[in-house]
Design an enzyme around this catalytic site. Structure first.
Site, PDB file in Angstrom:
ATOM      1  N   ASN A 109       0.867  -1.093   0.045  1.00  0.00           N
ATOM      2  CA  ASN A 109       0.114   0.067   0.201  1.00  0.00           C
ATOM      3  C   ASN A 109       0.898   1.139  -0.159  1.00  0.00           C
ATOM      4  OD1 ASN A 109      -2.530   1.675   0.372  1.00  0.00           O
ATOM      5  ND2 ASN A 109      -1.782   1.851   2.480  1.00  0.00           N
ATOM      6  N   HIS A 111       0.941   5.096   1.217  1.00  0.00           N
ATOM      7  CA  HIS A 111       0.336   6.332   2.408  1.00  0.00           C
ATOM      8  C   HIS A 111       1.151   7.535   2.268  1.00  0.00           C
ATOM      9  CE1 HIS A 111      -2.184   7.139   5.717  1.00  0.00           C
ATOM     10  NE2 HIS A 111      -0.988   7.436   6.400  1.00  0.00           N
ATOM     11  N   SER A 138       5.134   6.820   2.081  1.00  0.00           N
ATOM     12  CA  SER A 138       5.664   5.465   2.551  1.00  0.00           C
ATOM     13  C   SER A 138       4.906   4.319   1.763  1.00  0.00           C
ATOM     14  CB  SER A 138       5.177   5.089   4.003  1.00  0.00           C
ATOM     15  OG  SER A 138       5.791   6.279   4.979  1.00  0.00           O
ATOM     16  N   ASP A 147      -2.265   0.540   8.067  1.00  0.00           N
ATOM     17  CA  ASP A 147      -1.084   1.457   7.694  1.00  0.00           C
ATOM     18  C   ASP A 147       0.176   0.892   8.599  1.00  0.00           C
ATOM     19  OD1 ASP A 147      -2.522   2.893   5.705  1.00  0.00           O
ATOM     20  OD2 ASP A 147      -3.348   4.363   7.118  1.00  0.00           O
TER      21      ASP A 147
HETATM   22  C1  GRF Z   1      -2.836   8.831  -2.440  1.00  0.00           C
HETATM   23  O1  GRF Z   1      -2.321  10.008  -1.763  1.00  0.00           O
HETATM   24  C2  GRF Z   1      -2.220   7.473  -1.665  1.00  0.00           C
HETATM   25  O2  GRF Z   1      -1.279   7.938  -0.975  1.00  0.00           O
HETATM   26  C3  GRF Z   1      -3.571   7.565  -0.571  1.00  0.00           C
HETATM   27  O3  GRF Z   1      -4.746   7.789  -1.554  1.00  0.00           O
HETATM   28  C4  GRF Z   1      -4.281   8.687  -2.411  1.00  0.00           C
HETATM   29  C5  GRF Z   1      -4.641   8.020  -3.728  1.00  0.00           C
HETATM   30  O4  GRF Z   1      -4.547   8.821  -4.831  1.00  0.00           O
HETATM   31  N1  GRF Z   1      -3.539   6.042  -0.276  1.00  0.00           N
HETATM   32  P1  GRF Z   1      -4.684   8.295  -6.307  1.00  0.00           P
HETATM   33  O5  GRF Z   1      -6.068   7.600  -6.556  1.00  0.00           O
HETATM   34  O6  GRF Z   1      -3.684   7.321  -6.522  1.00  0.00           O
HETATM   35  O7  GRF Z   1      -4.263   9.565  -7.185  1.00  0.00           O
END
Ligand code: GRF
Length: 313
Positions: A109, A111, A138, A147
Site C-alpha cells: 500500500n 500512504h 511510505s 497502515d
Molecule cells: C494517495 O495520496 C495515496 O497515498 C492514498 O490515497 C491517495 C490516492 O490517490 N492512499 P490516487 O487515487 O492514486 O490519485
C-alpha cells in the site's frame, strides 16, 4: 530476464498512483506488468484511464455486501487475471483478515505520510496542525494493522510555510508517483533474486528430518545427519549463468527421461559424472514450489539412513 511479476492494482478514485505504475510498467526492464485494475467504486476515474490504456478492469459496487464476501469476489478476479502481487493505490476500503492473510507478503500500500506517523485519514491536516516541517510518503506491506506493515520505502517532502492540506497533498503526490513504481520494482525483483530463491529452498530443505547445511565447493548444500548429501544449490556455476537446484533422481535412466520430457526445466549437472543427479532450473520465472518440495523430499529419502528414510511423513 525472468518472467515479470503480475501486478493487480486496487483503486477507489482518481487512480494517479495506478497511472504512475502503469506507465512505469511500460518502460523497458520494468520487472512487473499490470494485469488488472480493480475497483469497489464503479465510476472511479482511474478505471476509465486503465481501460483507455488497454489494461483489463473489474469493478463491483461494495455497497450492500459483507466485507468478506466482497473481498472473496475481488479474489476471484485477481486469480482470473493471474495476479501474483497486489498494489493498493487509494483503495478506500478496509480489507477482511482472510484477504490480508491470502495476500500476505504479496500486497503493498502507499500512504501519504512518513509512517509510522499519521496513519489513517486526514494526514496532511495532521502534519500542518502539529507544525511539522517535513512529511513524505511510505510504501509498506499490508498486514492486519491499518497502515502498520513493514515499510519498504519512503520519500521525504518539505512542508512550506504557506502550505494548505491541498497544496501539501499535491506535492506529496508527486513524491508518491516516484516512490511507488521504484519500490514495487525493487520488491518484486528481490523476490526472484538468487538469494531470495535460495532462502526459500533452504527453508524447505532444513524442514526435513535431520537435514543440515554446509558449503560444498562454495555452494550451499544439504545433507542428512548420518547420511549423504541430498541437494545442492547452484548459482552461476563456472559462469554458466544458471540458478538451479540439484537433487538425486533414481538413476541415469530417469535423469535422461526427465531431460527429454522437459529440456527447459531439467539439465544434466556438470562434474557429477554418470550419476542420477538432476539439475532443476530456478531462474525461469514462476517456480512451482510444491514440485521443488517433492524433489527435496524424494532426494532426502534416497540419501537418509534407513531408520530415518522409513519415517512416515
Ligand atoms: C494517495 O495520496 C495515496 O497515498 C492514498 O490515497 C491517495 C490516492 O490517490 N492512499 P490516487 O487515487 O492514486 O490519485
Amino acid at each position: 530476464m525472468a518472467e515479470k511479476a503480475r501486478l493487480a492494482v486496487l483503486i477507489s478514485g482518481r487512480g494517479s498512483n495506478m497511472a504512475a505504475l502503469l506507465y512505469a510498467a511500460r518502460l523497458p526492464e520494468c520487472p512487473f506488468e499490470i494485469v488488472l485494475v480493480a475497483s469497489n467504486v464503479p465510476d472511479a476515474a482511474g478505471l476509465t484511464l486503465a481501460a483507455a490504456e488497454g489494461v483489463p478492469t473489474f469493478t463491483h459496487d461494495h455497497r450492500g455486501m459483507k466485507r468478506a464476501d466482497f473481498d472473496a469476489l475481488m479474489d476471484v478476479e485477481l486469480s482470473r487475471a493471474g495476479a501474483t502481487h497486489v498494489a493498493l493505490a487509494g483503495y478506500m476500503r478496509l480489507l477482511s483478515d482472510g484477504f490480508v492473510e491470502r495476500w500476505a507478503g504479496r500486497m503493498v500500500n502507499i500512504h501519504p505520510s512518513l509512517l509510522p506517523a499519521h496513519k489513517g485519514l486526514d494526514v496532511h491536516e495532521g502534519v500542518l496542525a502539529s507544525r511539522e516541517t517535513v512529511t513524505g510518503c511510505s510504501v509498506h506491506l499490508v498486514t492486519r494493522e491499518l497502515d502498520g506493515g513493514p515499510i519498504l520505502g519512503q520519500v521525504r517532502v518539505a512542508v512550506l510555510p504557506d502550505d494548505t492540506p491541498t497544496t501539501l497533498a499535491a506535492r506529496v503526490l508527486i513524491a508518491e508517483h516516484q516512490l511507488y513504481p521504484r519500490v514495487i520494482g525493487d520488491w518484486v525483483a528481490a523476490e526472484t533474486s538468487p538469494d531470495a530463491i535460495f532462502a526459500r529452498v533452504r527453508d524447505l530443505a532444513l524442514a526435513l528430518p535431520a537435514a543440515r547445511e554446509k558449503l560444498s565447493h562454495g555452494s550451499p548444500s544439504f545433507f542428512v545427519e548420518g547420511g549423504k548429501f541430498f541437494a545442492y544449490l547452484s548459482a552461476d556455476h563456472h559462469g554458466n549463468g544458471i540458478t538451479a537446484l540439484l537433487v538425486k533422481a533414481s538413476g541415469i535412466e530417469e535423469q535422461a527421461s526427465l531431460i527429454e520430457r522437459d529440456p527447459d526445466l531439467y539439465f544434466r549437472p556438470a562434474y557429477f559424472g554418470p550419476s542420477g543427479w538432476i539439475g532443476i532450473r530456478l531462474d525461469l520465472g514462476a517456480i512451482d514450489w510444491a514440485h521443488i518440495d517433492d524433489w527435496l523430499t524424494r532426494s532426502w529419502r534416497a540419501s537418509a539412513p534407513k531408520r530415518l528414510a522409513l519415517l512416515p511423513f
